[in-house]
Scaffold this active site. Structure first.
Site: not given
Length: 317
Positions: A62, A147, A176
């Site tokens: 994702f 990532d 984040k």
């Protein structure tokens, strides 16, 4: 508040230096506003590095909800409503180093991997797969992109999850928790990847402003601390040992993770029931699938917090 990418501010410069020092001397940083934007920057960088090149991704990944990042997310339920997607992405199974090696060729621009897949249920990618990716990229001149948007910032017990692997990427992305609650993303590149972009190739209106970069610096002051990171590893061991006990009893069917990024599978699809019961008990859990619980607690929890969650699971299951 807003300097676009035309000017440098002191907090932005200091944050870039801090991120470079955690990676490799000579690396360069592009600031964005989110993880998806950081991944879009990495995708564009890879495509300019090798024009019209393919990007290899792995099953269960994702990478975001914008169109390029979504094309790099090989999940039918997320992609189908928004087809046609950006072309040129090739998906291989998560646990098949041979398939990954075969997929990488002189046509490949990059291999893009989360070292620990978060959204699909905390799946650490094996060292065999990561080594196969590194070797394939070295063989063909493709870039290896990690990532670290969910696995980074101490979540795994080191500042970046790749520090616990035998490989280093050419590019990594963070977001984040990087801003401690404020919106910021970063794409960090080393070696040949650091010099791919020319002025005008990529930009951002609000990325890297002085307020969010100051917040990220303050966040790193707290998290990039060996005492805190060692404690994350110790509390992660306490949590996973308790989960293993429930697995041995047959109340969990699988347990996996690293640091304070863990998941457990239930033998039946009752994860939503457990999440609701936990919330009634003032514990916030997350289910990433019908039978999967995900544990992403604050990095500053205490031993009694871990034990309380394990006691809850002991009774709930």
């Amino acid at each position: 508040m807003h300097v676009s990418n035309l000017y440098v501010t002191e907090p932005g410069l200091e944050l870039a230096e801090r991120l470079v020092s955690s990676f490799e001397p000579g690396a360069k940083v592009f600031f964005a506003n989110s993880g998806a934007e950081a991944n879009e920057a990495a995708i564009k960088l890879a495509r300019k590095h090798r024009r019209r090149g393919e990007i290899v991704v792995i099953g269960g990944a994702f990478h975001g909800r914008t169109m390029g990042a979504l094309a790099a997310t090989p999940q039918e339920t997320k992609q189908e409503p928004f087809a046609p997607l950006v072309p040129g992405f090739v998906a291989v199974p998560r646990d098949d180093p041979s398939a990954l090696d075969r997929a990488v060729s002189e046509r490949t621009a990059a291999v893009m991997i989360e070292p620990i897949q978060g959204e699909s249920g905390v799946w650490p990618v094996s060292d065999k797969v990561l080594l196969a990716a590194r070797r394939a990229c070295d063989r063909t001149g493709a870039l290896l992109v990690f990532d670290e948007i969910q696995s980074g910032m101490g979540r795994s017990g080191t500042l970046w999850a790749f520090e616990q692997t035998p490989v280093r990427p050419d590019v990594f992305t963070a977001a984040k928790s990087l801003g401690g609650g404020l919106p910021i993303g970063a794409c960090v590149a080393r070696g040949v990847a650091a010099d791919v972009f020319d002025p005008g190739d990529h930009g951002t209106t609000f990325g890297g402003g002085p307020v969010v970069t100051a917040a990220a610096l303050a966040t790193l002051e707290v998290i990039d601390d060996e005492g805190l990171l060692a404690r994350v590893r110790a509390l992660g061991e306490r949590l996973i040992e308790g989960l293993w006990g429930l697995e041995r009893d047959g109340r969990l069917s699988a347990v996996r993770g690293r640091g304070l990024m863990q998941a457990a599978d239930l033998p039946t699809p009752r994860a939503a029931d457990v999440v609701r019961a936990a919330l009634d008990d003032r514990i916030v859990l997350n289910s990433t699938g019908p039978a999967t619980l995900r544990f992403l607690p604050p990095l500053v929890i205490e031993e009694q917090d871990v034990d309380r969650v394990l006691d809850f699971l002991d009774h709930a299951l």
